[in-house]
Write an enzyme that holds these catalytic residues in place. Structure first.
Site, PDB file in Angstrom:
ATOM      1  N   GLU A  78       0.874  -1.170   0.000  1.00  0.00           N
ATOM      2  CA  GLU A  78       0.000   0.000   0.000  1.00  0.00           C
ATOM      3  C   GLU A  78       0.912   1.219   0.000  1.00  0.00           C
ATOM      4  O   GLU A  78       1.826   1.319   0.827  1.00  0.00           O
ATOM      5  CB  GLU A  78      -0.881   0.005   1.246  1.00  0.00           C
ATOM      6  N   GLU A  95      -8.204  12.053   2.634  1.00  0.00           N
ATOM      7  CA  GLU A  95      -8.641  11.172   3.706  1.00  0.00           C
ATOM      8  C   GLU A  95      -8.512  11.854   5.060  1.00  0.00           C
ATOM      9  O   GLU A  95      -7.743  12.809   5.229  1.00  0.00           O
ATOM     10  CB  GLU A  95      -7.855   9.865   3.705  1.00  0.00           C
TER      11      GLU A  95
END
Length: 831
Positions: free
Chosen positions: A141, A233
């Protein structure tokens, strides 16, 4: 988000979506609005050839994402805290291939993201804007973080620092972190790759593939691509964002080709003077490079190499072997200038025909701090069969920063102008050259070394004291000398070293080439070639008629016109003599609040310490100064103290977030100072009565950045009776509309206090390109005109100074260097 992998349960849905190819055009249609709620936590899909996702969890509120119909962008809002629910949120849009894509990034053209993001987030939780995605084989990730609020993954205890790379005009620090959580392959182990931009921004072009390449150069393999998306985010935060976006493959102006079409210097094959950039030079290892106006050999700029964490780190340039042919000889030359005296080398790295990487030295020089030295080899042959050829400058014996200028590659036999000597200037054969000095913090003494003079049988040392050169010894047989112990830290001395050749001392030559040394570990020597070295008494200047009262002055060696100078890059790394940061809570006039207290290495409660209160900026908090990539001030204080640049002191980082920056002085006086100095050992002696705080005011300082600078001026206006030193950084006074009004309100406060001009001191600083400069500069100019202020950075003669750093903007990454420059000048007067 502090656990930045938690949101990826959505990947299972995304993995089943149809894979869409990258396209070069965007089709227009009506904007699409997506909404999530506690009962509907996710939306994924395609719109106008971009893949999108909005996702939330653990929050009772709703979030929205509106997809632009004329680009790949979107607007979004979220509300995930503070509500005690640990709410998570993300909205992202970009390129998507899904699970088991057989291609890696190398199978595509380079990826770029052009973006412009207007966004805001509250002070709770944390938030970021970034490039985000996954890759498989290995399962990774990844994040390329452009801007963030309140916390970054670098502060995670599991983050492992891997190095840094300069991409798109900024250093990015690179980390990995091992995780076990939701992934695109299920709940399992995986690794995060994280690049964090140091010069934060909200618009520009992100050269995504350059990060992939940088990661792989550090052993961080990038496997099969799953997605490349622009991501907003938040974790336990509220916020909103509007993003204009275009993701593209190929077609960028990013040009790593190392060879310019036309050399800058006639008669050369390649030449660089760094006037308009880095001329294809890049950072080697953890080092970063930038075109700097701090010093130059020719023109106005040079290449500044900083951030070196290993000796082989430096500045490098890749050679095009079509132009510079292996097996042929060329002339290589460059000018170098280190920030401390050391050896610098010009070296070549290349792969031989078997693929083995080799290193060979081109030239070497023993270099003096602050002086330009030529590294040159007029006939160096590039090894036959060489490939992947690079030339680089390194300092094999030091981690110091250095400058490079006028780099040249020319035909064999070409000789560039400039001296290859590492001496101090106009030396003769009877004057020692290459004088170096080392300082022992343990014994507080200096050791001098120098190159031997041919035929010399004795050497002598003289020091300029009380207006005269005074011989300390004339019976040195070798080429080194150690001073007595227990010299006063941070004191500067003029020192001359003479040699006796054939029975004669060249004292005139020695005095003409004296050095100034300072009792500290770094940046401790300056080289001079004055025409009248014996005429400066150092104490005969007056104050220009502006200050006629008697002054008790210290013997600290101030600079009268201090210029901006960056701290050595390693000062922001952990020090071998680490202090301690203590988190404290108190019940003040505005309710319960928190602050941090930095205690120096070896803190002893039986001793008394000077104390510096340092305030954060708007949208920040008490943790900003110690737990953020672009601050890490505890490391700066540790290294300055260890190296004798700063006496051990206590530093407190409070917060104005329970009130206003301009009103914090009430909480400072009534709550913060009594709490801190009633507990820790300062010159108040744990007696926080008004009379005790007034008596110890010259051992107390207050400073701050941005809105913290606003609070600094307010503290000066309202707490001048208990604070003696002030450091407003990139912030003006908010009591008044014009520069004159602001200056006059400070002058009026001084008049009310009844203090003399040598009983308060202001060291202000900002960058010439800082958004605060247009407000601060008029105020300082008005203050200079007023009788309450005497303008100089020599606080034995005045009380006001304004340091302006050329080209610097409104960023802690620059501002922390202002603290490095200013703080050593505090706590010397009125002691």
């Amino acid at each position: 988000m502090k656990t930045v992998s938690k949101r990826l349960s959505s990947a299972f849905v995304a993995g089943m979506m149809m894979v869409s190819p990258i396209v070069s055009s965007i089709s227009a249609s009506a904007a699409k609005v997506l909404t999530t709620s506690p009962s509907h936590t996710q939306e994924v899909g395609w719109y106008n050839d971009y893949h999108h996702e909005i996702w939330q969890a653990d929050t009772p509120n709703s979030s929205t994402m509106t997809l632009h119909d004329n680009d790949g962008g979107f607007s979004t809002s979220w509300k995930c805290g503070p509500n005690g629910s640990r709410g998570n949120f993300l909205a992202r849009r970009g390129l998507y291939w899904g699970l088991n894509n057989p291609k890696t990034y190398k199978d595509y053209g380079d990826f770029y993201c052009d973006y412009d993001c207007s966004w805001s987030a509250g002070s709770s939780g944390n938030s970021r804007i970034c490039i985000y995605g996954w890759a498989q084989n290995p399962l990774v990730e990844y994040y390329i973080i452009e801007d963030w609020k309140n916390w970054s993954p670098a502060q995670d205890s599991t983050a492992q620092y891997k190095g840094q790379a300069t991409i798109d005009g900024s250093v990015y620090k690179i980390y990995t972190s091992a995780r076990n959580s939701y992934t695109i392959e299920g709940n399992k182990n995986f690794t995060q790759y994280i690049s964090i931009r140091q010069n934060l921004r909200t618009k520009g072009t992100i050269s995504v593939s350059e990060h992939f390449k940088a990661w792989e150069s550090m052993g961080m393999k990038m496997g099969n691509l799953y997605e490349v998306a622009f991501n907003v985010e938040g974790w336990e935060s509220d916020g909103q964002a509007d993003v204009t976006l275009k993701m593209r493959e190929g077609g960028s102006s990013y040009t790593p080709d190392p060879e310019p079409e036309t050399p800058e210097i006639e008669g050369t094959l390649y030449s660089a003077t760094f006037e308009n950039g880095t001329n294809y030079w890049t950072g080697r290892g953890s080092a970063s490079v930038t075109s700097s106006s701090s010093t130059a050999y020719e023109g106005s700029k040079s290449l500044y190499v900083s951030g070196r964490t290993d000796n082989w780190n430096g500045g490098e340039m890749e050679l095009n072997t079509s132009t510079f042919k292996p097996g042929s000889a060329y002339s290589f030359s460059t000018m170098v200038n280190p920030t401390e005296s050391t050896t610098l080398q010009l070296t070549m790295q290349y792969d031989d025909q078997s693929g083995t990487t080799n290193y060979t030295q081109i030239a070497e020089g023993s270099c003096t701090a602050g002086k330009w030295t030529k590294l040159e080899n007029t006939s160096f042959t590039i090894p036959s069969g060489a490939s992947n050829v690079k030339v680089y400058v390194e300092a094999p014996d030091s981690l110091c920063d250095f400058y490079v200028d006028r780099a040249i590659i020319a035909n064999k036999g070409y000789t560039a102008s400039g001296s290859s000597s590492s001496g101090t200037g106009s030396t003769s054969a009877t004057v020692p050259s290459n004088i170096k000095v080392a300082y022992s913090s343990q014994y507080k003494q200096l050791q001098f070394t120098w190159d031997k003079v041919k035929g010399a049988d004795k050497y002598g040392i003289a020091v300029y004291l009380a207006g005269k050169w005074r011989v300390q010894t004339s019976n040195i047989s070798g080429n080194s000398y150690v001073t007595p112990k227990n010299l006063t830290p941070n004191m500067s001395y003029k020192v001359a070293i003479a040699a006796r050749v054939n029975g004669k001392w060249d004292t005139a030559g020695a005095l003409e080439n004296y050095v100034t040394v300072t009792t500290r570990a770094n940046n401790n020597i300056e080289y001079h070639t004055p025409s009248n070295s014996g005429n400066s008494s150092g104490n005969n200047e007056n104050n220009g008629g502006n200050n006629n009262q008697q002054q008790t002055t210290s013997n600290y060696n101030y600079q009268s016109n201090m210029q901006f100078k960056e701290a050595p890059s390693y000062y922001f790394n952990s020090c071998s003599q680490q202090g301690k940061v203590v988190k404290e809570s108190y019940n003040g006039i505005n309710g319960y609040n928190s602050l941090n207290v930095y205690l120096p290495y070896g803190y002893d409660s039986s001793k008394k310490y000077n104390i510096f209160y340092l305030m954060h900026g708007g949208g920040e908090n008490e943790n900003t100064l110690f737990y953020q990539d672009d601050t890490m001030m505890q490391n700066l204080f540790d290294n300055m103290i260890k190296n004798g640049e700063l006496d051990p002191l206590i530093v407190v980082t409070p917060t104005f977030n329970k009130t206003e920056a301009g009103k914090f002085y009430n909480e400072f006086r009534q709550s913060v100072v009594p709490f801190v100095e009633g507990k820790y050992s300062t010159y108040a002696g744990k007696n926080t009565s008004q009379s005790s705080l007034q008596a110890s005011r010259m051992h107390r300082a207050y400073g701050g950045f941005s809105m913290g600078g606003v609070s600094t001026w307010a503290v000066m206006e309202n707490c001048l009776d208990i604070v003696g030193y002030f450091m407003p950084l990139s912030g003006d006074h908010w009591n008044g509309n014009s520069g004159y009004d602001k200056a006059k309100s400070i002058a009026n406060a001084i008049d009310r206090s009844g203090l003399q001009k040598n009983q308060y001191f202001i060291f202000a600083a900002t960058g010439s390109d800082d958004i605060a400069y247009p407000n601060v500069n008029p105020q300082i100019n008005e203050m200079k005109k007023m009788s309450q202020f005497v303008y100089t950075s020599d606080f034995s003669k005045g009380n006001l100074y304004f340091l302006v750093a050329s080209g610097k903007t409104h960023w802690w990454g620059y501002v922390r260097h202002y603290v490095y420059d200013a703080l050593p000048s505090f706590f010397h007067e009125g002691q």
